[in-house]
Design a protein around this motif. Sequence first.
Motif, short mmCIF file in Angstrom:
data_model
loop_
_atom_site.label_atom_id
_atom_site.label_comp_id
_atom_site.label_asym_id
_atom_site.label_seq_id
_atom_site.Cartn_x
_atom_site.Cartn_y
_atom_site.Cartn_z
N ASP A 36 1.01 -1.66 -0.12
CA ASP A 36 -0.25 -0.12 0.08
C ASP A 36 1.15 1.10 -0.19
OD1 ASP A 36 -2.58 -1.38 0.14
OD2 ASP A 36 -1.58 -1.88 2.09
N HIS A 37 0.79 2.21 -1.04
CA HIS A 37 1.38 3.22 -0.93
C HIS A 37 0.32 4.56 -0.93
CE1 HIS A 37 4.17 6.12 -2.00
NE2 HIS A 37 3.84 6.80 -3.07
N GLU A 38 0.27 5.77 -0.38
CA GLU A 38 -0.27 6.83 0.05
C GLU A 38 0.44 7.95 -0.75
OE1 GLU A 38 -0.25 10.19 3.07
OE2 GLU A 38 -1.00 8.64 4.21
N LEU A 39 -0.41 7.83 -2.15
CA LEU A 39 0.43 8.68 -3.81
C LEU A 39 -0.36 10.26 -2.34
CD1 LEU A 39 1.90 8.90 -6.05
CD2 LEU A 39 -0.16 9.37 -7.22
N LEU A 40 -0.74 10.46 -2.86
CA LEU A 40 -1.29 11.62 -1.85
C LEU A 40 -2.02 11.47 -0.35
CD1 LEU A 40 -3.37 13.35 -4.81
CD2 LEU A 40 -0.87 13.92 -3.87
N ARG A 41 -2.45 11.92 -0.16
CA ARG A 41 -3.19 12.50 1.71
C ARG A 41 -4.28 11.28 1.66
NH1 ARG A 41 -2.07 11.01 6.84
NH2 ARG A 41 -3.16 12.11 7.93
N ASN A 42 -5.36 11.74 0.52
CA ASN A 42 -6.41 11.00 -0.03
C ASN A 42 -6.06 10.02 -0.60
OD1 ASN A 42 -6.18 13.38 -1.57
ND2 ASN A 42 -8.26 13.66 -1.55
N LEU A 43 -5.09 9.79 -1.25
CA LEU A 43 -5.35 8.51 -2.23
C LEU A 43 -4.17 7.70 -2.67
CD1 LEU A 43 -5.78 8.00 -5.53
CD2 LEU A 43 -4.33 9.05 -6.10
N ILE A 44 -5.19 6.40 -2.22
CA ILE A 44 -3.87 5.08 -2.00
C ILE A 44 -4.02 3.95 -2.28
CG2 ILE A 44 -3.70 3.39 0.34
CD1 ILE A 44 -5.82 6.52 1.26
N LEU A 45 -2.20 3.78 -2.99
CA LEU A 45 -2.65 2.80 -4.21
C LEU A 45 -2.48 1.39 -3.43
CD1 LEU A 45 -0.44 5.06 -6.89
CD2 LEU A 45 -3.36 4.34 -6.88
N SER A 46 -2.92 0.60 -4.12
CA SER A 46 -2.03 -0.66 -3.03
C SER A 46 -2.64 -1.81 -4.87
CB SER A 46 -3.70 -0.73 -3.10
OG SER A 46 -3.88 0.06 -1.48
N GLY A 47 -1.30 -2.59 -3.95
CA GLY A 47 -1.68 -4.14 -5.02
C GLY A 47 -1.39 -5.53 -3.98
N TYR A 48 -1.68 -6.69 -4.52
CA TYR A 48 -2.34 -7.30 -3.90
C TYR A 48 -2.22 -9.11 -4.07
CZ TYR A 48 -4.68 -11.81 -1.20
OH TYR A 48 -5.33 -12.20 -0.79
N LEU A 49 -1.02 -9.83 -4.01
CA LEU A 49 -0.81 -11.45 -4.22
C LEU A 49 -0.88 -12.25 -3.56
CD1 LEU A 49 -0.11 -12.78 -6.73
CD2 LEU A 49 2.53 -12.29 -6.35
N ARG A 50 -1.90 -13.10 -4.09
CA ARG A 50 -2.45 -14.55 -3.01
C ARG A 50 -1.81 -16.20 -4.26
NH1 ARG A 50 -6.99 -17.80 -2.91
NH2 ARG A 50 -7.20 -17.19 -4.22
N TYR A 51 -1.27 -17.20 -3.28
CA TYR A 51 -0.69 -18.29 -4.02
C TYR A 51 -1.34 -18.91 -2.87
CZ TYR A 51 1.30 -22.67 -5.11
OH TYR A 51 1.18 -24.21 -5.05
N SER A 52 -1.94 -20.23 -3.65
CA SER A 52 -2.35 -20.90 -2.35
C SER A 52 -2.81 -22.89 -2.83
CB SER A 52 -4.04 -21.02 -2.29
OG SER A 52 -4.62 -19.74 -1.43
N ASP A 53 -1.75 -23.05 -2.62
CA ASP A 53 -1.84 -24.71 -2.48
C ASP A 53 -3.09 -25.40 -1.59
OD1 ASP A 53 -0.22 -27.27 -3.88
OD2 ASP A 53 -0.18 -27.17 -1.37
N LEU A 54 -3.71 -26.73 -2.54
CA LEU A 54 -4.36 -27.29 -2.04
C LEU A 54 -4.46 -28.88 -2.37
CD1 LEU A 54 -7.70 -24.77 -3.94
CD2 LEU A 54 -6.75 -24.95 -1.44
N GLN A 55 -4.55 -29.59 -1.24
CA GLN A 55 -3.90 -30.87 -1.85
C GLN A 55 -5.37 -31.85 -0.53
OE1 GLN A 55 -2.11 -32.50 -3.15
NE2 GLN A 55 -1.60 -30.44 -3.67
N PRO A 56 -6.04 -32.19 -1.46
CA PRO A 56 -7.33 -32.96 -1.29
C PRO A 56 -7.07 -33.50 0.26
CG PRO A 56 -7.87 -32.79 -2.79
CD PRO A 56 -6.37 -32.36 -2.93
N ILE A 57 -7.62 -34.40 1.11
CA ILE A 57 -7.72 -35.07 1.95
C ILE A 57 -9.13 -36.35 1.59
CG2 ILE A 57 -7.75 -36.24 4.42
CD1 ILE A 57 -7.34 -33.61 5.32
#
Length: 438
Positions: free
Chosen positions: A361-382
């Motif tokens: 998250d980066h506050e470009l201006l006091r009232n403008l926030i830029l965000s980036g998000y990344l997620r990785y999930s490994d699913l192993q069924p039982i």
Amino acid sequence: MARLVMLGTVALAIAGTPAAAQSLAPSSAQNLPPAQPNAGPNQTVPENIGVADRIRPEYYPIGGRIGSFFLFPSLTTSVIATDNVRATRDDRLSDVFALVQGRARLQSNFSRHALATEVFVDQSVHARVPSEDVTQYGTMLSGRYDISRDTKVSAQFDADHRAEDRTSYNSPIGARSPLRYDRLRGTLTGEQSLGRIDVTANFAAARLRYDDVTLLTGEFASQAFRNVDSVSAGVTIAYEFRPGVSALVRGTAQRNAYPDDGPTATQPLALIRDSRGARVEGGFRFELTSLLYGELRAGYLSQRYSDPRLSSANGLSFGGDLLWNVTPLTSIRVTADRRVDEAAQVNVAGNQVTELTTSVDHELLRNLILSGYLRYSDLQPIGPIAGSHELGGRLGARYLVNRRLSLRATLSHQLRTSPVQGFGFTENRGLLSAQLTF
């Protein structure tokens, strides 16, 4: 269009309730409820809080004051475009839909103790695939009783009616409409400080009941086998052996019961998925240089099932949450978790999930926030099903116009790779939203 107008009118009526309540003057920000700890308006970098979550007093909603309480209603209207509304590998359908979300939160402003309640109503309206329209609603009640400065007890109760997101790995494949379910959940937490030692104990209980679905083929698919009652309890002990650094140990136990599970006439080989689980971890909680905060844990988990055909899920568990305020204007957060989640197939007892996320998250201006998000999930069924992998990313911006109005725009991408027929998908989504807070 008539449906959208009607929804907007109802939500505005809900959100406008506090108009007759006494409003705070803009200069009275110091009287606002303590929504965040250690977030004083004069701090350059609030402690243990990232850029996106900081209170900005000049943009904080005024709300309506009712005695010792503050009422914060809000109305959010979003327009969302997706190229795969049902999150399927084949027969992809694009759509544009509106999402109207009404919220009202009543929060105390006591010098000691705390009490809050919240209600919400969400409605989506799809332009091309109306069977995807869903209504979600619910309520929450929470409270904290300060027995002393070192002893606190808190509780929370939630009751809601929701729809399972199409991108969830538990969403029924081939369902004509999103799966609806009802959830009741309660938690009780006690906190005790003994000098350098902090002890936290918690107990939670939940009850989930799923509606049946109709498939695209017209067939009926019962979801009663997913109905589950669960209880869990845990204790965390932390010892501060130097300022800002604590060693901790955490133990949790859980029991899941499926009242409508097991073999039936149509599913003679269905599993009995009742289980008991335990998780023990040790680690550290730290605050370094007033800019780096986190908790790192590792240990062992075990999930044992009633059905003799199922092997126990045993192995390494871990969890972590690291927040780095790189500069007063930029925050990076990294989380990690390994756990066992419940599954939505009659021949799978659960999923061993390993998940990693990172956000900037980066506050470009006091009232403008830029965000980036990344997620990785490994699913192993039982169970006798191959594993899958998920990857998701999002870029967004939030613009705070004033105390009442904020705007948001996001672009996101999500994919699941899986050898299971119909389980994989890719989706691209764009969102534009406006939130009006009173």
